[in-house]
Design an enzyme around this catalytic site. Structure first.
Site, PDB file in Angstrom:
ATOM      1  N   SER A  88      24.812 -82.552 -14.755  1.00 28.31           N
ATOM      2  CA  SER A  88      23.947 -81.999 -15.620  1.00 28.31           C
ATOM      3  C   SER A  88      22.491 -81.791 -15.102  1.00 28.31           C
ATOM      4  O   SER A  88      21.735 -80.906 -15.724  1.00 28.31           O
ATOM      5  CB  SER A  88      23.713 -82.914 -16.859  1.00 28.31           C
ATOM      6  N   GLU A 146      10.827 -83.284 -28.598  1.00 29.66           N
ATOM      7  CA  GLU A 146      10.858 -84.690 -28.051  1.00 29.66           C
ATOM      8  C   GLU A 146      11.233 -84.729 -26.695  1.00 29.66           C
ATOM      9  O   GLU A 146      12.347 -84.004 -26.333  1.00 29.66           O
ATOM     10  CB  GLU A 146      11.803 -85.429 -29.104  1.00 29.66           C
ATOM     11  N   LYS A 148      19.378 -78.544 -19.823  1.00 27.77           N
ATOM     12  CA  LYS A 148      18.472 -78.315 -20.945  1.00 27.77           C
ATOM     13  C   LYS A 148      17.925 -76.954 -21.168  1.00 27.77           C
ATOM     14  O   LYS A 148      17.819 -76.531 -22.321  1.00 27.77           O
ATOM     15  CB  LYS A 148      17.280 -79.256 -20.875  1.00 27.77           C
TER      16      LYS A 148
HETATM   17  C1  LIG Z   1      19.658 -84.315 -16.269  1.00 24.18           C
HETATM   18  C2  LIG Z   1      20.350 -84.858 -17.851  1.00 24.18           C
HETATM   19  N1  LIG Z   1      21.320 -85.207 -17.884  1.00 24.18           N
HETATM   20  C3  LIG Z   1      21.922 -85.459 -19.339  1.00 24.18           C
HETATM   21  C4  LIG Z   1      20.850 -85.834 -20.288  1.00 24.18           C
HETATM   22  C5  LIG Z   1      21.282 -86.485 -21.502  1.00 24.18           C
HETATM   23  O1  LIG Z   1      21.439 -85.714 -22.574  1.00 24.18           O
HETATM   24  P1  LIG Z   1      22.743 -84.905 -23.240  1.00 24.18           P
HETATM   25  O2  LIG Z   1      23.521 -85.831 -23.450  1.00 24.18           O
HETATM   26  O3  LIG Z   1      22.240 -84.192 -24.461  1.00 24.18           O
HETATM   27  O4  LIG Z   1      23.341 -83.977 -22.027  1.00 24.18           O
HETATM   28  C6  LIG Z   1      19.541 -85.796 -19.913  1.00 24.18           C
HETATM   29  C7  LIG Z   1      18.574 -85.924 -21.064  1.00 24.18           C
HETATM   30  O5  LIG Z   1      17.419 -86.070 -20.765  1.00 24.18           O
HETATM   31  C8  LIG Z   1      19.144 -85.169 -18.629  1.00 24.18           C
HETATM   32  O6  LIG Z   1      17.840 -85.024 -18.326  1.00 24.18           O
END
Ligand SMILES: Cc1ncc(COP(=O)(O)O)c(C=O)c1O
Length: 408
Positions: free
Chosen positions: A376, A108, A86
């Site tokens: 992620s 949000e 993020k």
């Molecule tokens: C660690 C993490 N991975 C993935 C996501 C999913 O979001 P996105 O599909 O936009 O990567 C989030 C959303 O809060 C998250 O905190």
């Protein structure tokens, strides 16, 4: 209403008249910045000085041996400052806010990672910050609420609807309509009206650019497959963009919740339960009923239970360029457990969806193949949910003791 930013019919910008000028301003500032190579360099500098980029691409030697199939690499977005991908998006948008001369940001958040990242960016750039979060998510992700408040943000609980991410998005838009002169809405994923899907994907593309260079450097060849979890789609698009023009299979993994047959999941592109609609200012696949009412979603991961999905991913699905799968809550907790025990990695519950699908497939791939999993984010924020999933009695005793201390 204006109508642009289409991806083969998905996307667009379905806006109330009052927001059109604000979106036009954002679009032109972004379009200009995107054209300037110096802007990308400045962005990269901030990300390296402040957020520890480039994040490593880690060879998962033990997991590779365990499965006996493809060589498994992990792209370590968990090592960004604030613990998730993020950060890539918010720092980029922060630079645009400076250009626009605005002084306040709103956001949000579901899992809270985007809220923490935005609050951090606001502290760094000196903006006022308000975060909208569904009351249910505030309970699930309490540690992140604590951090946002300590970072100086005001966290406003959203009590409408099912009190999760989609409700927080509605509330943020309401705020924006009344405060657009001073305020920028830092949308956290590659959804929403144009230019957000394009803009968020642009900043997140740093993941894929790095991962491609790193794997070529380490192995001298491209991976066979790249796995990423899909909530709104920002981390998935981030890593996929590095490999879109290559013969690499891209796999997006959605929240299978209690199973696709249970109806309690958040799988838009990997189930038959979603249909095309327009909501929250854009057109995509939504989990909705026949009257267009948004359905309840479920996932063990707060960041994946959104009802819509990036219009860019919807296009890539229709084109057959990305394969979409889902992983159940149970499979996710098992994958998380294995990643911790075998590799000492603690993926966020969201990221563990990508791990779960990769673990299903890795044993069936030849040892010559390479796969990359996008981690992620890190799992610290999930400590309460994970402790519950493992029924960790020592942790429960600790929490009870803490509660008694506060009551004393
Ligand atoms: C660690 C993490 N991975 C993935 C996501 C999913 O979001 P996105 O599909 O936009 O990567 C989030 C959303 O809060 C998250 O905190």
């Amino acid at each position: 209403m204006i109508n642009r930013g289409y991806y083969d019919g998905f996307g667009g910008a379905f806006l109330p008249e009052i927001l059109v000028a604000t979106f036009d301003e954002l679009d032109s500032v972004f379009t200009q910045a995107k054209k300037e190579p110096a802007f990308w360099e400045k962005y990269k500098d901030i990300m390296s000085d402040y957020s520890c980029r480039p994040t490593p691409l880690t060879f998962a030697e033990n997991l590779t041996r365990h499965f006996g199939g493809a060589r498994i690499y992990i792209k370590r977005e968990d090592l960004n400052h604030t613990g998730a991908h993020k950060a890539n998006n918010v720092m980029g948008q922060g630079l645009l806010v400076k250009r626009m001369g605005k002084t306040r940001v709103i956001a949000e958040t579901g899992a809270g990672q985007h809220g923490v990242a935005t609050a951090t960016m606001a502290a760094r750039f000196g903006f006022k910050c308000t975060i909208y979060m569904g009351e249910v998510d505030m309970m699930r992700q309490r540690p992140n609420v604590f951090w946002m408040e300590r970072l100086g943000a005001e966290v406003i609980p959203v009590l409408d609807g099912t009190r999760i991410l989609k409700d927080a998005i509605n509330e943020a838009f309401r705020d924006w309509v009344t405060n657009m002169d001073t305020t920028h809405y830092v949308l956290g994923t590659a959804c929403g009206p144009h230019p957000f899907p394009e803009m968020v994907s642009f900043f997140q593309s740093i993941i894929g650019k790095e991962a491609r260079n790193q794997i070529l450097e380490k192995e001298g060849r491209l991976p066979a497959r790249v796995y990423a979890c899909v909530g709104g789609g920002s981390n998935a698009l981030g890593i996929f963009q590095g490999f879109l023009d290559d013969p690499v299979e891209l796999v997006g993994v959605e929240a299978g919740g209690l199973g696709l047959d249970s109806g309690r999941h958040a799988s838009r592109l990997s189930s038959k339960d979603a249909s095309i609609g327009i909501a929250q200012g854009y057109k995509t696949y939504f989990l909705q009923d026949n009257d267009g009412q948004m359905r309840e979603t479920h996932s063990v991961a707060a960041g994946l239970d959104y009802v819509g999905v990036s219009p860019i991913l919807a296009q890539l699905k229709e084109k057959g360029r990305v394969r979409f799968e889902s992983a159940t809550d149970r499979e996710v907790v098992d994958a998380l457990s294995l990643a911790m025990k075998k590799e000492g990695l603690i993926p966020a519950l969201e990221s563990a969806h990508a791990f779960a699908q990769a673990f299903k497939e890795a044993p069936h791939l030849s040892k010559e193949y390479i796969i990359i999993i996008n981690q992620s984010g890190r799992g610290d924020k999930d400590i309460f949910t994970i402790a519950d999933a493992f029924n960790d009695s020592a942790w429960q005793e600790f929490i009870k003791g803490k509660a008694e201390e506060y009551n004393a």
